[in-house]
Scaffold this active site. Structure first.
Site, mmCIF file in Angstrom:
data_model
loop_
_atom_site.group_PDB
_atom_site.id
_atom_site.type_symbol
_atom_site.label_atom_id
_atom_site.label_comp_id
_atom_site.label_asym_id
_atom_site.label_seq_id
_atom_site.Cartn_x
_atom_site.Cartn_y
_atom_site.Cartn_z
ATOM 1 N N GLU A 57 26.269 40.572 46.756
ATOM 2 C CA GLU A 57 25.576 40.251 45.497
ATOM 3 C C GLU A 57 24.881 41.492 44.922
ATOM 4 O O GLU A 57 23.770 41.424 44.395
ATOM 5 C CB GLU A 57 24.562 39.117 45.705
ATOM 6 C CG GLU A 57 25.114 37.857 46.339
ATOM 7 C CD GLU A 57 26.144 37.130 45.463
ATOM 8 O OE1 GLU A 57 26.321 37.498 44.274
ATOM 9 O OE2 GLU A 57 26.772 36.184 45.974
ATOM 10 N N GLN A 95 25.201 43.087 42.352
ATOM 11 C CA GLN A 95 24.854 43.112 40.915
ATOM 12 C C GLN A 95 23.375 42.873 40.685
ATOM 13 O O GLN A 95 22.807 43.252 39.680
ATOM 14 C CB GLN A 95 25.703 42.106 40.120
ATOM 15 C CG GLN A 95 25.383 40.633 40.346
ATOM 16 C CD GLN A 95 26.143 40.038 41.539
ATOM 17 O OE1 GLN A 95 26.763 40.761 42.314
ATOM 18 N NE2 GLN A 95 26.114 38.721 41.672
ATOM 19 N N CYS A 128 43.716 36.019 35.855
ATOM 20 C CA CYS A 128 43.476 35.016 34.813
ATOM 21 C C CYS A 128 44.564 33.933 34.927
ATOM 22 O O CYS A 128 45.603 34.152 35.564
ATOM 23 C CB CYS A 128 43.571 35.727 33.465
ATOM 24 S SG CYS A 128 43.375 34.674 32.022
ATOM 25 N N CYS A 151 46.674 33.289 32.872
ATOM 26 C CA CYS A 151 47.904 33.783 32.247
ATOM 27 C C CYS A 151 48.659 34.738 33.170
ATOM 28 O O CYS A 151 49.768 35.159 32.859
ATOM 29 C CB CYS A 151 47.579 34.480 30.924
ATOM 30 S SG CYS A 151 46.701 36.040 31.135
HETATM 31 ZN ZN LIG Z 1 44.547 35.742 30.357
#
Ligand SMILES: [Zn+2]
EC number: 2.7.1.21
Length: 193
Positions: free
Chosen positions: A88, A90, A145, A147
């Site tokens: 963690e 970040q 993603c 996609c």
């Molecule tokens: Zn995408």
């Protein structure tokens, strides 16, 4: 030579799993590691690093005010460690990233940090911005993603299933409220601005 590493990615790429696997590999070779995680992440219980596939290990927790150089120094006083692992990352402050860099340079211990690069607004986390600036080695942990392209962004979904474009950066949620996307689909989800 000891180095400061930053393993970065978007949500749900398996960063904690990678950290735990690396710690396990050291352990199998008889080497100790020092695990640290942020104290405001209670997804796996306080003082533990957990992963979505069920692995978990005890970890020391750091808060906003803790000096990580001092914590690492104190741990080294109890015996040798092969490496420090920070989950963690970040959430680290700028000062804390410098403390990690000092631990690498002056205590000569490798530090591997793992964290998110950008928040759901597409902005760098302060800890990640400083790590991107200071780390000796940057390693991207990849996820995809829907996609099939590489996901670099994350959206936070509200109760209505729509992407939120504003709000508190500090909320740490479960898998269901965050979705990792490529930049094009991030833009489609939140709209161009
Ligand atoms: Zn995408």
């Amino acid at each position: 030579m000891a180095k400061l590493y930053f393993h970065y990615s978007t949500m749900n790429a398996g960063k904690s799993t990678l950290l735990l696997q690396a710690a396990h590999n050291y352990q199998e070779m008889g080497m100790e590691t020092y695990l640290l995680t942020a104290d405001f992440d209670d997804r796996s219980g306080t003082g533990q690093i957990g992963s979505r596939i069920g692995l978990a290990k005890d970890a020391d927790i750091y808060g906003k005010a803790d000096d990580l150089f001092e914590m690492i120094s104190a741990r080294l006083g109890k015996g040798p460690i092969a490496c420090v692992m920070v989950d963690e990352a970040q959430w680290l402050s700028k000062a804390q990233v410098w403390q990690l860099a000092r631990a690498v340079d002056d205590l000569k211990v490798p530090v591997m940090s793992y964290g998110l690069r950008v928040d759901f607004r597409g902005e760098l986390f302060p800890g990640s911005a400083t790590l991107l600036a200071l780390a000796d080695e940057l390693r991207e942990v990849r996820t995809i993603c829907h996609c099939g392209k590489k996901a670099t962004m994350v959206i936070r979904k509200g109760a209505d299933g729509k992407a939120l474009v504003d709000g508190d950066q500090v909320q740490v949620g479960g898998n269901e409220t965050y979705v990792s996307l490529c930049r094009k689909h991030f833009r489609e989800a939140i709209g161009d601005r």
